[in-house]
Design an enzyme around this catalytic site. Structure first.
Site, mmCIF file in Angstrom:
data_model
loop_
_atom_site.group_PDB
_atom_site.id
_atom_site.type_symbol
_atom_site.label_atom_id
_atom_site.label_comp_id
_atom_site.label_asym_id
_atom_site.label_seq_id
_atom_site.Cartn_x
_atom_site.Cartn_y
_atom_site.Cartn_z
ATOM 1 N N GLN A 23 0.843 -1.198 0.000
ATOM 2 C CA GLN A 23 0.000 0.000 0.000
ATOM 3 C C GLN A 23 0.882 1.253 0.000
ATOM 4 O O GLN A 23 1.806 1.349 0.804
ATOM 5 C CB GLN A 23 -0.913 0.018 1.234
ATOM 6 C CG GLN A 23 -2.024 -1.024 1.195
ATOM 7 C CD GLN A 23 -3.138 -0.694 0.205
ATOM 8 O OE1 GLN A 23 -3.060 0.261 -0.567
ATOM 9 N NE2 GLN A 23 -4.170 -1.506 0.217
ATOM 10 N N TYR A 63 -5.738 -12.608 -2.352
ATOM 11 C CA TYR A 63 -5.065 -11.465 -3.001
ATOM 12 C C TYR A 63 -4.144 -10.821 -1.956
ATOM 13 O O TYR A 63 -4.275 -9.645 -1.632
ATOM 14 C CB TYR A 63 -6.094 -10.452 -3.511
ATOM 15 C CG TYR A 63 -7.108 -10.999 -4.480
ATOM 16 C CD1 TYR A 63 -6.936 -10.809 -5.855
ATOM 17 C CD2 TYR A 63 -8.233 -11.686 -4.036
ATOM 18 C CE1 TYR A 63 -7.883 -11.294 -6.754
ATOM 19 C CE2 TYR A 63 -9.169 -12.176 -4.936
ATOM 20 C CZ TYR A 63 -9.000 -11.973 -6.281
ATOM 21 O OH TYR A 63 -9.942 -12.443 -7.161
ATOM 22 N N ASP A 99 -8.965 -8.746 -1.228
ATOM 23 C CA ASP A 99 -8.388 -7.419 -1.485
ATOM 24 C C ASP A 99 -7.882 -7.372 -2.921
ATOM 25 O O ASP A 99 -6.684 -7.304 -3.167
ATOM 26 C CB ASP A 99 -7.245 -7.190 -0.474
ATOM 27 C CG ASP A 99 -6.668 -5.790 -0.560
ATOM 28 O OD1 ASP A 99 -7.233 -4.944 -1.279
ATOM 29 O OD2 ASP A 99 -5.632 -5.550 0.091
ATOM 30 N N CYS A 112 -10.361 -1.146 -4.078
ATOM 31 C CA CYS A 112 -9.850 0.156 -4.524
ATOM 32 C C CYS A 112 -10.656 0.648 -5.715
ATOM 33 O O CYS A 112 -10.254 1.590 -6.395
ATOM 34 C CB CYS A 112 -8.360 0.063 -4.858
ATOM 35 S SG CYS A 112 -7.981 -1.182 -6.073
HETATM 36 N N1 SAH Z 1 -3.626 -7.549 0.416
HETATM 37 C C1 SAH Z 1 -2.400 -6.968 -0.054
HETATM 38 C C2 SAH Z 1 -2.347 -6.790 -1.561
HETATM 39 C C3 SAH Z 1 -3.513 -6.126 -2.226
HETATM 40 S S1 SAH Z 1 -3.237 -5.644 -3.904
HETATM 41 C C4 SAH Z 1 -2.111 -5.680 0.674
HETATM 42 O O1 SAH Z 1 -2.972 -5.140 1.355
HETATM 43 O O2 SAH Z 1 -0.992 -5.185 0.575
HETATM 44 C C5 SAH Z 1 -3.935 -6.946 -4.821
HETATM 45 C C6 SAH Z 1 -3.011 -8.122 -4.994
HETATM 46 O O3 SAH Z 1 -3.709 -9.121 -5.747
HETATM 47 C C7 SAH Z 1 -1.730 -7.829 -5.763
HETATM 48 O O4 SAH Z 1 -0.638 -8.221 -4.988
HETATM 49 C C8 SAH Z 1 -1.860 -8.682 -7.038
HETATM 50 O O5 SAH Z 1 -0.618 -9.198 -7.467
HETATM 51 C C9 SAH Z 1 -2.795 -9.783 -6.606
HETATM 52 N N2 SAH Z 1 -3.608 -10.429 -7.632
HETATM 53 C C10 SAH Z 1 -4.030 -9.936 -8.818
HETATM 54 N N3 SAH Z 1 -4.836 -10.810 -9.443
HETATM 55 C C11 SAH Z 1 -4.932 -11.899 -8.642
HETATM 56 C C12 SAH Z 1 -5.635 -13.142 -8.734
HETATM 57 N N4 SAH Z 1 -6.383 -13.438 -9.795
HETATM 58 N N5 SAH Z 1 -5.520 -14.016 -7.713
HETATM 59 C C13 SAH Z 1 -4.765 -13.726 -6.627
HETATM 60 N N6 SAH Z 1 -4.079 -12.574 -6.483
HETATM 61 C C14 SAH Z 1 -4.159 -11.665 -7.488
#
Ligand code: SAH
Length: 457
Positions: free
Chosen positions: A287, A316, A385, A412
């Protein structure tokens, strides 16, 4: 609309009635919407019509005849508004209201859930200087290297040294690095013919640790005088613990390429979040607003109302910031994420903090979830997320089939969240409440937490 009441290049006086989700003023001429940058609701303005479409048009503001009491003026506002701070002309209190309204709107229009409560946006005390990451294009202008930002919807570089919403230490580092590169006569990238060398400078700085990572994105691998440049950067910027060369040979808007070389120090920096230590690699998501990320996560945990016996899924997961921050409070955490480097970070972060009840795997949420369901994993709470495009619809079905008590949906992008909330409703989960948290002051970006509960009857 059959007859469009205005013509291109026409000049007219209008009253601004609304702010679009991208932060543009909206005026209506006999019902025909006109979008105008830098115009605020309540303002009476003189406008020139730039573009006419079937359903709406765009105008340019020529002058303000009646100014909104919510307008503010900041240094460089004119530049910032067209780049990284598109809402910087609107007072912060109003930005927070605007974000809450955005969420209410999509709940009514997209999700058809006018009954859901959207609480006041949680804002920042000092809503600037918050970004812990910068991705700055480097171009040659009038014979010298320039750094700045792209004007909205363009690839025109606008030189700028003070970015207002970025950590000022990052702003200062960009100037220092630019001067070093200039001194060594490094060639800037040229987008038009995919020539030249240095494309972007990407910097990350730990909010708590002050550790800095510098990523030099280059078109080719061979880095003439690379070692000397790296030495010089370290000498001038003692906070730098990691310098990485990222090679991106393609003619593309995507900033980072596949290949990476560590030129100095580690391949990651450390930062602290909610009392835990996290390592962050160049390609891992983190973030950009650390202070507000803490507020966001804490609020999310509060809504989750966790119990010691809970099994939690952190979907995610990035580098595991959500799951690892709550691991102490629950029985077990399973997390998944597509970027391998981020998953390695998450695994290392578990070790680093002595957490033994969490595991992270690489893969798409929509592929991993059915596997976990097959294996008989029974989560009580699922955190999701996702990126801007929202959740995969089959993921939602599988996740609901696993019968958790609740979901915490961190989003987001309110538009895709609203779409997904409808799918959750069809699959037996109602939206209890929504809390917007301002992670991106001075911009139109909206972050929200939705609490979803299992329907009882
Ligand atoms: N929860 C974390 C990251 C959120 S951002 C935090 O708060 O820091 C969203 C994340 O989802 C990213 O790291 C991205 O690489 C991942 N992502 C994107 N598509 C995805 C999918 N289909 N399955 C799992 N993760 C995914």
């Amino acid at each position: 609309m059959e007859i469009i009441p205005i013509k291109k290049n026409q000049e007219l006086e209008v009253t601004v009635v609304d702010l679009s989700y991208l932060g543009m003023g909206v005026a209506k001429v006999e019902g025909y919407p006109l979008f105008i940058e830098n115009a605020l609701p309540g303002e009476r303005i003189q406008v020139k019509v730039l573009k006419i479409g079937k359903k709406f048009g765009f105008g340019k503001m020529l002058s303000i005849l009646k100014t909104s009491p919510h307008r503010q003026t900041i240094e460089n506002e004119d530049l910032l508004r067209t780049g990284i701070a598109p809402l910087s002309h609107l007072q912060y209190e109003q930005q927070l209201k605007f974000k809450q309204e955005q969420v209410k709107n999509v709940l009514i229009k997209t999700a058809k859930m006018p009954e859901v409560q959207v609480t006041d946006t949680i804002g920042m005390k000092e809503p600037f200087g918050y970004r812990n990451k910068a991705q700055i294009p480097v171009r040659k202008m009038n014979g010298v290297l320039q750094t700045g930002f792209y004007r909205k919807n363009s690839h025109e570089l606008i030189p700028l040294d003070h970015f207002f919403i970025q950590d000022p230490e990052i702003d200062a580092a960009i100037v220092i690095i630019r001067e070093i590169l200039q001194q060594f006569e490094v060639k800037a990238y040229n987008e038009k013919d995919n020539s030249g060398f240095l494309r972007h400078i990407v910097i990350r700085r730990g909010y708590q640790t002050h550790e800095m990572m510098v990523v030099l994105v280059t078109r080719k691998e061979h880095f003439f005088q690379g070692e000397k440049i790296v030495q010089k950067i370290q000498e001038k910027l003692p906070e730098v613990v990691s310098i990485i060369q990222n090679i991106n040979p393609k003619q593309t808007n995507v900033i980072l390429g596949e290949q990476e070389k560590v030129l100095l120090g580690r391949s990651f920096i450390y930062d602290q979040l909610l009392g835990k230590t996290f390592r962050i690699s160049a390609k891992s998501f983190y973030q950009v607003n650390t202070q507000q990320a803490e507020v966001l996560y804490q609020k999310a945990f509060e809504l989750a109302n966790l119990e010691k016996s809970d099994v939690v899924i952190d979907a995610y997961s990035g580098i595991g910031t959500i799951g690892l921050s709550l691991a102490d409070q629950v029985a077990y955490v399973y997390g998944m994420e597509t970027i391998k480097q981020a998953v390695i970070d998450a695994q290392e972060n578990a070790k680093l903090n002595g957490i033994k009840n969490a595991e992270y795997v690489t893969g798409k949420a929509e592929d991993i979830m059915p596997r976990w369901k097959e294996e008989g994993i029974k989560p009580n709470v699922i955190f999701v997320d996702p990126p801007r495009k929202g959740l995969d619809q089959t993921f939602i079905e599988t996740a609901c089939d696993m019968d958790p008590e609740k979901f915490i949906y961190i989003s987001c992008n309110p538009a895709t969240m609203a779409r997904d909330l409808k799918t959750f409703a069809v699959n037996g989960y109602f939206t209890d409440s929504i809390q917007p948290v301002d992670l991106f002051p001075q911009t139109h970006h909206v972050e929200t937490i939705a609490l979803l509960q299992k329907k009882t009857s």
